[in-house]
Design a protein around this motif. Structure first.
Motif, PDB file in Angstrom:
ATOM      1  N   THR A  36       0.841  -1.196   0.000  1.00  0.00           N
ATOM      2  CA  THR A  36       0.000   0.000   0.000  1.00  0.00           C
ATOM      3  C   THR A  36       0.876   1.245   0.000  1.00  0.00           C
ATOM      4  O   THR A  36       1.867   1.309   0.729  1.00  0.00           O
ATOM      5  N   ASP A  37       0.513   2.225  -0.818  1.00  0.00           N
ATOM      6  CA  ASP A  37       1.266   3.479  -0.847  1.00  0.00           C
ATOM      7  C   ASP A  37       0.306   4.653  -0.763  1.00  0.00           C
ATOM      8  O   ASP A  37      -0.907   4.509  -0.950  1.00  0.00           O
ATOM      9  N   ASP A  38       0.878   5.834  -0.463  1.00  0.00           N
ATOM     10  CA  ASP A  38       0.073   7.055  -0.412  1.00  0.00           C
ATOM     11  C   ASP A  38       0.414   7.974  -1.582  1.00  0.00           C
ATOM     12  O   ASP A  38       0.408   9.199  -1.458  1.00  0.00           O
ATOM     13  N   GLY A  39       0.719   7.361  -2.726  1.00  0.00           N
ATOM     14  CA  GLY A  39       0.992   8.120  -3.940  1.00  0.00           C
ATOM     15  C   GLY A  39      -0.284   8.668  -4.558  1.00  0.00           C
ATOM     16  O   GLY A  39      -1.346   8.668  -3.927  1.00  0.00           O
ATOM     17  N   PRO A  40      -0.223   9.111  -5.817  1.00  0.00           N
ATOM     18  CA  PRO A  40      -1.392   9.731  -6.453  1.00  0.00           C
ATOM     19  C   PRO A  40      -2.483   8.736  -6.839  1.00  0.00           C
ATOM     20  O   PRO A  40      -3.602   9.144  -7.165  1.00  0.00           O
ATOM     21  N   GLY A  41      -2.175   7.432  -6.804  1.00  0.00           N
ATOM     22  CA  GLY A  41      -3.152   6.434  -7.239  1.00  0.00           C
ATOM     23  C   GLY A  41      -3.020   6.164  -8.725  1.00  0.00           C
ATOM     24  O   GLY A  41      -2.924   7.099  -9.530  1.00  0.00           O
ATOM     25  N   VAL A  42      -3.019   4.894  -9.093  1.00  0.00           N
ATOM     26  CA  VAL A  42      -2.896   4.534 -10.507  1.00  0.00           C
ATOM     27  C   VAL A  42      -4.157   4.982 -11.250  1.00  0.00           C
ATOM     28  O   VAL A  42      -5.274   4.736 -10.782  1.00  0.00           O
ATOM     29  N   PRO A  43      -4.028   5.656 -12.392  1.00  0.00           N
ATOM     30  CA  PRO A  43      -5.217   6.035 -13.162  1.00  0.00           C
ATOM     31  C   PRO A  43      -6.072   4.807 -13.491  1.00  0.00           C
ATOM     32  O   PRO A  43      -5.551   3.733 -13.771  1.00  0.00           O
ATOM     33  N   VAL A  44      -7.386   4.990 -13.430  1.00  0.00           N
ATOM     34  CA  VAL A  44      -8.328   3.899 -13.706  1.00  0.00           C
ATOM     35  C   VAL A  44      -9.072   4.227 -14.985  1.00  0.00           C
ATOM     36  O   VAL A  44      -9.715   5.269 -15.085  1.00  0.00           O
ATOM     37  N   GLU A  45      -9.007   3.342 -15.960  1.00  0.00           N
ATOM     38  CA  GLU A  45      -9.565   3.613 -17.276  1.00  0.00           C
ATOM     39  C   GLU A  45     -11.047   3.940 -17.208  1.00  0.00           C
ATOM     40  O   GLU A  45     -11.537   4.843 -17.874  1.00  0.00           O
ATOM     41  N   ALA A  46     -11.759   3.211 -16.349  1.00  0.00           N
ATOM     42  CA  ALA A  46     -13.201   3.428 -16.259  1.00  0.00           C
ATOM     43  C   ALA A  46     -13.541   4.829 -15.777  1.00  0.00           C
ATOM     44  O   ALA A  46     -14.641   5.319 -15.973  1.00  0.00           O
ATOM     45  N   ALA A  47     -12.572   5.480 -15.114  1.00  0.00           N
ATOM     46  CA  ALA A  47     -12.817   6.836 -14.628  1.00  0.00           C
ATOM     47  C   ALA A  47     -12.607   7.870 -15.715  1.00  0.00           C
ATOM     48  O   ALA A  47     -12.811   9.051 -15.498  1.00  0.00           O
ATOM     49  N   GLY A  48     -12.191   7.424 -16.896  1.00  0.00           N
ATOM     50  CA  GLY A  48     -11.984   8.342 -18.004  1.00  0.00           C
ATOM     51  C   GLY A  48     -10.627   9.011 -17.994  1.00  0.00           C
ATOM     52  O   GLY A  48     -10.353   9.880 -18.815  1.00  0.00           O
ATOM     53  N   ASP A  49      -9.742   8.622 -17.082  1.00  0.00           N
ATOM     54  CA  ASP A  49      -8.418   9.225 -17.004  1.00  0.00           C
ATOM     55  C   ASP A  49      -7.438   8.330 -17.741  1.00  0.00           C
ATOM     56  O   ASP A  49      -7.044   7.286 -17.248  1.00  0.00           O
ATOM     57  N   THR A  50      -7.057   8.704 -18.940  1.00  0.00           N
ATOM     58  CA  THR A  50      -6.127   7.894 -19.732  1.00  0.00           C
ATOM     59  C   THR A  50      -4.862   8.677 -20.058  1.00  0.00           C
ATOM     60  O   THR A  50      -4.196   8.417 -21.043  1.00  0.00           O
TER      61      THR A  50
ATOM     62  N   THR B 182     -10.834   8.511   1.017  1.00  0.00           N
ATOM     63  CA  THR B 182     -10.120   9.643   1.585  1.00  0.00           C
ATOM     64  C   THR B 182      -8.660   9.561   1.180  1.00  0.00           C
ATOM     65  O   THR B 182      -8.039   8.497   1.278  1.00  0.00           O
ATOM     66  N   GLY B 183      -8.112  10.664   0.727  1.00  0.00           N
ATOM     67  CA  GLY B 183      -6.714  10.656   0.305  1.00  0.00           C
ATOM     68  C   GLY B 183      -6.545   9.955  -1.031  1.00  0.00           C
ATOM     69  O   GLY B 183      -7.496   9.735  -1.782  1.00  0.00           O
ATOM     70  N   SER B 184      -5.294   9.599  -1.319  1.00  0.00           N
ATOM     71  CA  SER B 184      -5.007   8.924  -2.584  1.00  0.00           C
ATOM     72  C   SER B 184      -3.979   7.825  -2.350  1.00  0.00           C
ATOM     73  O   SER B 184      -3.303   7.792  -1.328  1.00  0.00           O
TER      74      SER B 184
END
Length: 389
Positions: free
Chosen positions: A74-88, A162-164
């Motif tokens: 587990t990390d507190d980085g920005p979070g891996v982009p998720v395709e379903a969220a529209g962030d590519t 909460t957080g990322s």
């Protein structure tokens, strides 16, 4: 022999792709199906997390060995982009977990390398009986599950977050590996190394497996290689606390930085650890050679200037100067070059050697001039050792 006579045609060729190819030849991706390969499997996952937080200037990575034989990172980085969220805008979660990324472990000066193979977390996914990824991004928690490298379903939003950050939990496939029992000691040693070489990084290791209760340790060092040298001196049982000389320099000629810490404790063999992009280089290389050349030049120059050597005395040799020397030599390069597939020795030609040599010669020379009493004591011990031998 003709194709007709041999009976060999396109139907005899089997093309393996994705997790099937990795599971067929796991040694090509993690080195072995023994404990070494098991650890590399984890390093592919933690490497991504560590680099995510390092790029952001530092953060926390927590690794848990769970009671049921799994591992959670587990990390507190920005979070891996998720395709379903529209962030590519960058590699999405499914791409990260299903496609190999050759050279993913090579890194640059801003990241830490963990694996010789560097194929990315998809290798871990393929070699796990199951894997679960959770991403906290945009105030939403996304979850996706895999079975032997294949997605069970697309990423799904399961609620607010909460957080990322990113959490990946996986269970090594017992049908592939000889053992699925991780070594707490081996992991702790490597985690400590990477934390010592990267200020601002915090890595914890939590082991839920012991029947006597959970054991855990957290590694975080504000002074980087200076703390590393202090740790090595303590390990050798040094009875005195020596002065630790430390510095960092960026050099555009080698497209990277060099960081060095060193101390002298007389009466024992040298202990010099070298690293390139946080990967140990036990066979040394251009950075280690440049370090030794720079130390030798700085010590001899100071000894001549202060008349600690007579005009008839020969220069002190590198072997004599290295007696009782503890040092950490860490270079972080945009494009590191290694000699051999195992990355045991750093290459890079004369450029890396000369940059490290100059940095050591300049900074050590300045320290010796500014600390005349300590310098005289250090060089006096070296001269005495030389005369006794």
């Amino acid at each position: 022999m003709s194709e007709t006579a041999s009976g060999y045609d396109a139907t005899n060729i089997t093309v393996l792709e994705g997790p099937e190819a990795i599971r067929k030849r796991p040694g090509m991706y993690v080195g072995s199906t023994g404990i070494r390969g098991l650890h590399h499997m984890l390093f592919e996952v933690i490497g991504r997390s560590v680099n995510d937080v390092l790029v952001g200037g530092g953060g926390c990575v927590d690794v848990t060995l769970t009671r049921d034989g799994g591992v959670r990172v587990t990390d507190d980085g920005p979070g891996v982009p998720v395709e379903a969220a529209g962030d590519t805008s960058s590699a999405c979660l499914e791409t990260l977990l299903t496609r190999t990324h050759p050279g993913a472990g090579a890194g640059d000066r801003h990241t830490a390398s963990w694996s010789v193979y560097g194929m990315g977390p998809c290798v871990t996914n393929a070699l796990s009986s199951r894997l679960t990824a959770e991403v906290r991004r945009g105030q939403t928690l996304w979850v996706q599950e895999y079975s032997r490298g294949t997605a069970v379903a697309p990423p799904a939003a399961t609620g607010p977050a909460t957080g990322s950050g990113t959490s990946i939990a996986f269970w090594p496939d017992a049908g592939i590996f000889d053992t699925t029992d991780y070594s707490y000691a081996v992991l702790a040693k490597r985690f400590r190394e990477v934390a010592l070489l990267n200020r601002g990084l915090s890595i914890s290791l939590i082991d839920e497996r012991p029947q006597g209760g959970v054991r855990s340790v957290r590694f975080q060092y504000p002074d980087g290689p200076r703390d590393f040298v202090a740790f090595l001196d303590a390990e050798t049982g040094a009875h005195v606390t020596p002065d630790i000389i430390a510095f960092e320099r960026e050099d555009a000629r080698m497209a990277g930085t060099v960081e060095v810490a060193l101390s002298w404790c007389g009466g024992r063999e040298e202990e010099v650890r070298s690293f390139a992009n946080s990967v140990p280089t036990p066979e040394g290389g251009t950075h280690a050679d440049g370090f030794r050349t720079g130390v030798t030049a700085a010590v001899n120059t100071h000894a001549r200037q202060r008349r600690l050597l007579t005009t008839t005395d020969p220069d002190l040799t590198t072997d004599r100067i290295s007696r009782g020397l503890t040092a950490v030599v860490s270079v972080k390069l945009d494009s590191p070059e290694y000699e051999g597939a195992t990355r045991g020795r750093l290459g890079g030609g004369a450029t890396v050697h000369d940059c490290v040599e100059q940095a050591v010669r300049d900074h050590l020379g300045t320290w010796l001039t500014q600390h005349p009493e300590q310098a005289t004591a250090i060089i006096g011990c070296i001269v005495q050792e030389t005369s006794l031998n």
